[in-house]
Design an enzyme around this catalytic site. Structure first.
Site, PDB file in Angstrom:
ATOM      1  N   HIS A 118      99.674 -17.555 -17.859  1.00  0.00           N
ATOM      2  CA  HIS A 118      98.556 -18.500 -17.792  1.00  0.00           C
ATOM      3  C   HIS A 118      98.883 -19.772 -18.558  1.00  0.00           C
ATOM      4  O   HIS A 118      99.865 -19.838 -19.301  1.00  0.00           O
ATOM      5  CB  HIS A 118      97.288 -17.869 -18.391  1.00  0.00           C
ATOM      6  N   HIS A 129      95.348 -16.863 -11.568  1.00  0.00           N
ATOM      7  CA  HIS A 129      94.541 -17.667 -10.643  1.00  0.00           C
ATOM      8  C   HIS A 129      95.202 -17.787  -9.253  1.00  0.00           C
ATOM      9  O   HIS A 129      96.135 -17.042  -8.946  1.00  0.00           O
ATOM     10  CB  HIS A 129      94.223 -19.036 -11.257  1.00  0.00           C
ATOM     11  N   GLU A 136      99.268 -17.410 -22.725  1.00  0.00           N
ATOM     12  CA  GLU A 136      98.829 -18.782 -22.454  1.00  0.00           C
ATOM     13  C   GLU A 136      99.972 -19.660 -22.950  1.00  0.00           C
ATOM     14  O   GLU A 136     100.145 -19.848 -24.156  1.00  0.00           O
ATOM     15  CB  GLU A 136      97.530 -19.095 -23.211  1.00  0.00           C
ATOM     16  N   GLU A 164      96.498 -25.210 -13.077  1.00  0.00           N
ATOM     17  CA  GLU A 164      97.083 -24.044 -13.748  1.00  0.00           C
ATOM     18  C   GLU A 164      97.704 -23.082 -12.738  1.00  0.00           C
ATOM     19  O   GLU A 164      98.763 -22.503 -12.993  1.00  0.00           O
ATOM     20  CB  GLU A 164      96.002 -23.322 -14.570  1.00  0.00           C
TER      21      GLU A 164
HETATM   22 ZN    ZN Z   1      94.288 -18.846 -16.791  1.00  0.00          ZN
END
Ligand code: ZN
Length: 257
Positions: free
Chosen positions: A149, A48, A222, A86
Site C-alpha cells: 500500500h 485497491h 505502507e 495508489e
Molecule cells: Zn491502501
C-alpha cells in the site's frame, strides 16, 4: 544416388558438429531446485484497484472484517497531490516484486491480476483469506503474504510503516516478517514514517481484514506517504518503484531463506 545422399547427410552432420555457431548442448529443463525460494508459495497483494472509484456501490458492500465486525469491501485508495493513484503504485511495485520472487524460484500469486478502470476489488476479506489452506481449493497454505500500500496522510510527514494484525495469538511469525521488511527497507535507504507508528516503522492493528483473516505469516506495508511531496517523487518514479520491490524481495528472501 543413395550413396551421394548418405554422404551429404554425413557432411551436414559434421558441419553442424563443427560449427562454432552450434548451440551448446542443452540439458533437460531443470526444476531450479537450487534457487533460494524454490518450492515457496508467496501471495502478493497490490492494494485497491484502479476502477474502485467508478464502482462505489460494489466496493461499499459489507464484508467480514475478521474481528467480529464488518467493513466495506474495499476503498478507492489514496493518490499523490498530482493525482497518481495508489492502486497504480501498488500494482507496479507488486508486479516488480512478483518478478523478482519468481526469479528466485518462488511461486507467486497476486490477489488481483489487472489494474483497470473497468475492474474493482477484490474485497478485503478475499485478500485476507487468499493463501489460507482450503480457501479456493488451495491444498497447502502460502508460506507468506505481503500486502502493498501507499499511505495518504495529510500530516506532511514521510516514510514507510509496516502493519501486522493485533491478534491475541499467533502473530509472532508475521511480526518477524514485518521486521524483515523494515530492515530491508532501511537497508535500501528508506526511512521509517515520521508521522505514525511512534517513528518505529512497525505497528499492530485490529481493524484490517486483509491481516485479520490471513492464517499465514502476513505483513502490510505502507511504503510511503503519497501526500508527501518528497515521498511522492520516489513513489511515482520507475526507479523508486524498483527500489521498493527490491527491498521487499530481500525481506521475503531473508525471512523464508
Ligand atoms: Zn491502501
Amino acid at each position: 544416388m543413395m550413396r551421394d545422399m548418405a554422404r551429404l547427410v554425413v557432411l551436414a552432420v559434421l558441419a553442424a558438429l563443427l560449427s562454432p555457431a552450434a548451440p551448446a548442448a542443452t540439458s533437460p529443463a531443470s526444476p531450479r531446485a537450487d534457487l533460494p525460494l524454490a518450492g515457496r508459495l508467496v501471495v502478493v497483494d497490490p492494494g485497491h484497484q484502479l476502477g474502485n472509484a467508478r464502482h462505489r456501490v460494489e466496493i461499499g458492500q459489507l464484508v467480514d472484517a475478521g474481528n467480529g465486525e464488518t467493513k466495506p469491501c474495499n476503498t478507492t485508495g489514496t493518490a499523490t497531490n498530482g493525482g497518481f493513484p495508489e492502486a497504480t503504485f501498488t500494482w507496479r511495485v507488486a508486479r516488480r516484486l512478483a518478478a523478482r520472487l519468481r526469479a528466485l524460484g518462488a511461486e507467486v500469486v497476486l490477489t488481483r491480476t489487472t489494474n483497470s478502470r473497468d475492474d474493482w476489488g477484490p474485497c478485503v476479506d478475499v485478500r485476507g483469506r487468499l493463501g489460507n489452506a482450503g480457501y479456493r481449493g488451495w491444498e497447502r497454505p502460502a508460506d507468506l503474504k505481503v500486502s502493498v500500500h501507499g499511505d495518504g496522510s495529510l500530516s506532511g510527514g514521510r516514510g514507510f510503516h509496516v502493519i501486522v494484525a493485533a491478534k491475541p495469538d499467533g502473530h509472532a511469525a508475521s511480526t518477524a516478517f514485518a521486521r524483515a521488511v523494515r530492515g530491508a527497507l532501511h537497508d535500501r535507504g528508506f526511512r521509517s514514517a515520521t508521522y505514525t507508528a511512534g517513528g518505529r516503522g512497525l505497528t499492530h492493528r485490529s481493524d484490517l481484514a486483509t491481516l485479520n483473516l490471513s492464517e499465514v505469516p502476513t505483513a502490510m506495508v505502507e511504503l510511503g506517504n503519497m501526500r508527501s511531496v518528497a515521498d511522492a517523487r520516489v513513489m511515482t518514479s520507475t526507479r523508486g518503484q524498483q527500489r521498493y520491490a527490491a527491498a521487499l524481495a530481500t525481506a521475503v528472501r531473508r525471512y523464508l531463506g
